[in-house]
Design a protein around this motif. Sequence first.
Motif, PDB file in Angstrom:
ATOM      1  N   THR A 113       0.825  -1.208   0.000  1.00 53.58           N
ATOM      2  CA  THR A 113       0.000   0.000   0.000  1.00 53.58           C
ATOM      3  C   THR A 113       0.863   1.263   0.000  1.00 53.58           C
ATOM      4  O   THR A 113       1.756   1.396   0.842  1.00 53.58           O
ATOM      5  CB  THR A 113      -0.917   0.031   1.238  1.00 53.58           C
ATOM      6  OG1 THR A 113      -1.823  -1.073   1.181  1.00 53.58           O
ATOM      7  CG2 THR A 113      -1.716   1.328   1.299  1.00 53.58           C
ATOM      8  N   THR A 130      -2.538   7.625   5.738  1.00 53.98           N
ATOM      9  CA  THR A 130      -3.704   7.257   4.948  1.00 53.98           C
ATOM     10  C   THR A 130      -3.269   6.443   3.738  1.00 53.98           C
ATOM     11  O   THR A 130      -2.117   6.477   3.323  1.00 53.98           O
ATOM     12  CB  THR A 130      -4.467   8.500   4.482  1.00 53.98           C
ATOM     13  OG1 THR A 130      -3.578   9.335   3.721  1.00 53.98           O
ATOM     14  CG2 THR A 130      -5.008   9.286   5.655  1.00 53.98           C
ATOM     15  N   PRO A 133      -8.067   1.469   1.884  1.00 55.28           N
ATOM     16  CA  PRO A 133      -9.449   1.755   1.496  1.00 55.28           C
ATOM     17  C   PRO A 133     -10.371   1.709   2.711  1.00 55.28           C
ATOM     18  O   PRO A 133     -10.085   1.030   3.705  1.00 55.28           O
ATOM     19  CB  PRO A 133      -9.771   0.632   0.503  1.00 55.28           C
ATOM     20  CG  PRO A 133      -8.785  -0.445   0.770  1.00 55.28           C
ATOM     21  CD  PRO A 133      -7.553   0.220   1.285  1.00 55.28           C
ATOM     22  N   GLU A 135     -13.032   0.212   3.450  1.00 52.75           N
ATOM     23  CA  GLU A 135     -13.557  -1.076   3.891  1.00 52.75           C
ATOM     24  C   GLU A 135     -12.558  -1.863   4.746  1.00 52.75           C
ATOM     25  O   GLU A 135     -12.911  -2.881   5.352  1.00 52.75           O
ATOM     26  CB  GLU A 135     -13.997  -1.923   2.692  1.00 52.75           C
ATOM     27  CG  GLU A 135     -12.896  -2.284   1.709  1.00 52.75           C
ATOM     28  CD  GLU A 135     -12.760  -1.264   0.592  1.00 52.75           C
ATOM     29  OE1 GLU A 135     -12.196  -1.631  -0.452  1.00 52.75           O
ATOM     30  OE2 GLU A 135     -13.212  -0.115   0.772  1.00 52.75           O
ATOM     31  N   GLU A 158      -9.280   4.065   9.866  1.00 53.48           N
ATOM     32  CA  GLU A 158      -8.792   4.053   8.487  1.00 53.48           C
ATOM     33  C   GLU A 158      -7.300   4.336   8.393  1.00 53.48           C
ATOM     34  O   GLU A 158      -6.754   4.439   7.300  1.00 53.48           O
ATOM     35  CB  GLU A 158      -9.538   5.130   7.691  1.00 53.48           C
ATOM     36  CG  GLU A 158      -9.315   6.541   8.237  1.00 53.48           C
ATOM     37  CD  GLU A 158     -10.282   7.570   7.694  1.00 53.48           C
ATOM     38  OE1 GLU A 158     -10.005   8.147   6.626  1.00 53.48           O
ATOM     39  OE2 GLU A 158     -11.322   7.773   8.347  1.00 53.48           O
TER      40      GLU A 158
END
Length: 203
Positions: A113, A130, A133, A135, A158
């Motif tokens: 990521t 950040t 995603p 979810e 998140e």
Amino acid sequence: MRMRPVGRNALLLDCDDPDQVEAWRAELWHRRAAGELDAADIVPAARTVLLDGVPDPERAAALVAGWTPRPADPAAPAAQVEVPVTYDGEDLPVVAGHWGVDVPEVVARLAGTPFRAAFCGFAPGFAYLTGLPPELAVPRLATPRPRVPAGSVALAGEYAGIYPGASPGGWLLVGRTTLTLFDVRADPPARLTPGTRVRLVTA
């Protein structure tokens, strides 16, 4: 974006989402560096950007109201930090359960990521990263740990984050790094400043 005065020498920009926060953070840092904005501090948060130490808030507000953040240039050079992580956190199975995958897939997703330091808070040098995603958001622990070791890589909501020093904490621990995240002798002291791109590479 909405703007309102805070005290005598500060303005607060209320933004709709983290992308707008980053756009305004970058624009205001650029304007200050160019000598177009006089502010002692420009501090992003989850949904706001604070301009503090503004000698003339009314003039600054009028200037900001006339600006539009320029689109991000993917080709523009940006600071990037690779953080070597040993993925052996005790909460990896918990994260895997929330995500509905096995532990190796959690590690692969985190290592793959592209994160960005959105803002700093909680402790000196603690950057909220950040990139995951929505979810994949995970809950904090119901009861925080009394001590989380320095260098612990963790998830909450998140965000991903790295504890720069030992402290209490309720984030889910997924790994650890030996990289120094905060050094008062460095300039800047925080290794991960807002806007910095971050990779949590496998050590």
